[in-house]
Design an enzyme around this catalytic site. Sequence first.
Site, PDB file in Angstrom:
ATOM      1  N   GLY A 239       0.750  -1.247   0.000  1.00 56.79           N
ATOM      2  CA  GLY A 239       0.000   0.000   0.000  1.00 56.79           C
ATOM      3  C   GLY A 239       0.776   1.291   0.000  1.00 56.79           C
ATOM      4  N   ARG A 314      -6.501   3.594 -15.496  1.00 58.98           N
ATOM      5  CA  ARG A 314      -6.460   4.287 -14.206  1.00 58.98           C
ATOM      6  C   ARG A 314      -7.087   5.690 -14.232  1.00 58.98           C
ATOM      7  NH1 ARG A 314      -2.714   5.408 -11.393  1.00 58.98           N
ATOM      8  NH2 ARG A 314      -3.628   4.663  -9.457  1.00 58.98           N
ATOM      9  N   CYS A 346     -14.539   4.874 -28.091  1.00 59.66           N
ATOM     10  CA  CYS A 346     -15.786   5.621 -28.282  1.00 59.66           C
ATOM     11  C   CYS A 346     -16.552   5.859 -26.993  1.00 59.66           C
ATOM     12  CB  CYS A 346     -16.642   4.892 -29.280  1.00 59.66           C
ATOM     13  SG  CYS A 346     -15.758   4.759 -30.836  1.00 59.66           S
ATOM     14  N   GLU A 347     -15.939   6.517 -26.059  1.00 63.56           N
ATOM     15  CA  GLU A 347     -16.674   7.043 -24.906  1.00 63.56           C
ATOM     16  C   GLU A 347     -15.873   8.177 -24.286  1.00 63.56           C
ATOM     17  OE1 GLU A 347     -16.847   4.443 -21.314  1.00 63.56           O
ATOM     18  OE2 GLU A 347     -16.523   2.853 -22.767  1.00 63.56           O
ATOM     19  N   TYR A 375      -0.468  -1.598 -12.183  1.00 65.78           N
ATOM     20  CA  TYR A 375      -1.890  -1.579 -12.516  1.00 65.78           C
ATOM     21  C   TYR A 375      -2.128  -0.929 -13.883  1.00 65.78           C
ATOM     22  CZ  TYR A 375      -1.809  -2.611  -7.552  1.00 65.78           C
ATOM     23  OH  TYR A 375      -1.506  -3.170  -6.333  1.00 65.78           O
TER      24      TYR A 375
HETATM   25  N1  LLP Z   1      -1.780  -6.859  -0.672  1.00 68.32           N
HETATM   26  C1  LLP Z   1      -3.101  -6.933  -0.894  1.00 68.32           C
HETATM   27  C2  LLP Z   1      -3.894  -7.892  -0.130  1.00 68.32           C
HETATM   28  C3  LLP Z   1      -3.697  -6.087  -1.851  1.00 68.32           C
HETATM   29  O1  LLP Z   1      -5.011  -6.161  -2.065  1.00 68.32           O
HETATM   30  C4  LLP Z   1      -2.907  -5.158  -2.572  1.00 68.32           C
HETATM   31  C5  LLP Z   1      -3.488  -4.283  -3.576  1.00 68.32           C
HETATM   32  C6  LLP Z   1      -1.525  -5.137  -2.303  1.00 68.32           C
HETATM   33  C7  LLP Z   1      -1.000  -5.985  -1.334  1.00 68.32           C
HETATM   34  C8  LLP Z   1      -0.589  -4.219  -3.023  1.00 68.32           C
HETATM   35  O2  LLP Z   1      -0.854  -2.883  -2.785  1.00 68.32           O
HETATM   36  P1  LLP Z   1       0.146  -1.783  -3.371  1.00 68.32           P
HETATM   37  O3  LLP Z   1       1.446  -1.930  -2.654  1.00 68.32           O
HETATM   38  O4  LLP Z   1       0.303  -2.070  -4.824  1.00 68.32           O
HETATM   39  O5  LLP Z   1      -0.520  -0.508  -3.110  1.00 68.32           O
HETATM   40  N2  LLP Z   1      -5.832  -0.979  -9.378  1.00 68.32           N
HETATM   41  C9  LLP Z   1      -5.627   0.022  -8.348  1.00 68.32           C
HETATM   42  C10 LLP Z   1      -4.908  -0.546  -7.146  1.00 68.32           C
HETATM   43  C11 LLP Z   1      -5.567  -1.762  -6.540  1.00 68.32           C
HETATM   44  C12 LLP Z   1      -4.843  -2.311  -5.350  1.00 68.32           C
HETATM   45  C13 LLP Z   1      -5.396  -3.641  -4.970  1.00 68.32           C
HETATM   46  N3  LLP Z   1      -4.734  -4.300  -3.887  1.00 68.32           N
HETATM   47  C14 LLP Z   1      -4.893   1.213  -8.951  1.00 68.32           C
HETATM   48  O6  LLP Z   1      -4.617   1.212 -10.152  1.00 68.32           O
HETATM   49  O7  LLP Z   1      -4.610   2.174  -8.243  1.00 68.32           O
END
Ligand code: LLP
Length: 421
Positions: A239, A314, A346-347, A375
Amino acid sequence: MDHFLYRDGALYAEDVPVAEIAAQVGTPFYLYSTATLVRHFRLFDEALAGMDHLICYAMKAASNQAILKTLAAEGAGMDVVSGGEYRRARAAGVPGERIVFSGVGKTAEEIRLALDGGVRQFNVESEPEMQVLSAVASKMGKTAPITIRVNPDVDAKTHAKIATGKSENKFGIPISRAREVYAMAAALPGIEVIGIDVHIGSQLTELEPFELAYTKVAELTEVLRADGHDIRRLDLGGGLGIPYTRSNEAPPLPLDYGALIKRNVGHLGCEIEIEPGRLIVGNAGILVSEVIYVKSGEGRDFLILDGAMNDLIRPAMYEAYHDIVPVIEPAPGTEQAPFDIVGPVCESGDTFARQRLMPPLIAGDLVAFRSAGAYGAVMASEYNSRPLVPEVLVHGDQFAVIRPRPTFDEMINRDTIPEWL
Ligand code: LLP
């Protein structure tokens, strides 16, 4: 810090001019830098030095085999959330004992797959899942190591779609019920409780929510130990956010995050896991696209690119900001003008940026979306029958296509026609 820099007026990925890759691969495409990936992984590793730890890369952020292999060679474990990710990690040579299985809806089949192939632990998210896990493991004559994901009811202060640690979110069990659920787990056959798991959200730009969550986890560790559970591993999730603009953002550094972990849970003597995705790969990747048209609209001008929302969702999905830079560096003092930067889909949602100041560009010019490594490619689709965007990896002065663009025939021939047609 990343390795996409201008040199003599042209954007380079490490030692390769981006335009040279574009000429060979065609646009749009994702481009990753090995040096940046490795650098970011090592930042976490150094931040946790002195603690028994494993960094389990959250491969949902970017799951190309070449990226997984690069990180696995650095000693990374993997955090997987599906049977597909588990298979990808194994195919990249990651041993089962370095794979953590997360996710709110693991099926019996996925559980079987991981138990069969080997798994470091399951991060269990609910009582019904625990019962299925217990039943499947018992039937296979195995004991599944588990942590239970607790939901600490902490505001991660991030975009609502990627916050996971509030009580209204679908993730984990309420921390207030943890003792009850751990007692239930201890009584079930086929599973062994070894720790606690927490993950409160993604793109966190402050440390305070982590501090709140980890304090609660530390307290819970003591409580559960007093209840007789052998809590020896803490999975603290991922996160940590990244800067999406180079000017005005300074999210916390991995080193400070590591210090926070040591401060809050270091005294417990547990093995520490973290699951970063974005911070490792986000700024290690760009999306390269070409300007198709410069269009003058009513009161605004549009840059129409050959990349679209299907390639990078995104901005459409989270109102996310990505720096968009020309591949040829504008001369100092070049005047900029506002453009809406859009794709051909097309949106109207297919808009990357509104009224973004850009130097003058013409059809055929290349631009790069920065911070697109996480992502990006993994969330791409073939919407509007646009073939899945390819991926390229740079390593010093070398580059390789690590996922080719499908041909139109490959894309179309995946469909099968029923007999009656
Ligand atoms: N662990 C778990 C259980 C998770 O659900 C996630 C991300 C991570 C670790 C990794 O988190 P990070 O370090 O990457 O922040 N598609 C979205 C982000 C979705 C995150 C989902 N879970 C975007 O493009 O911002």
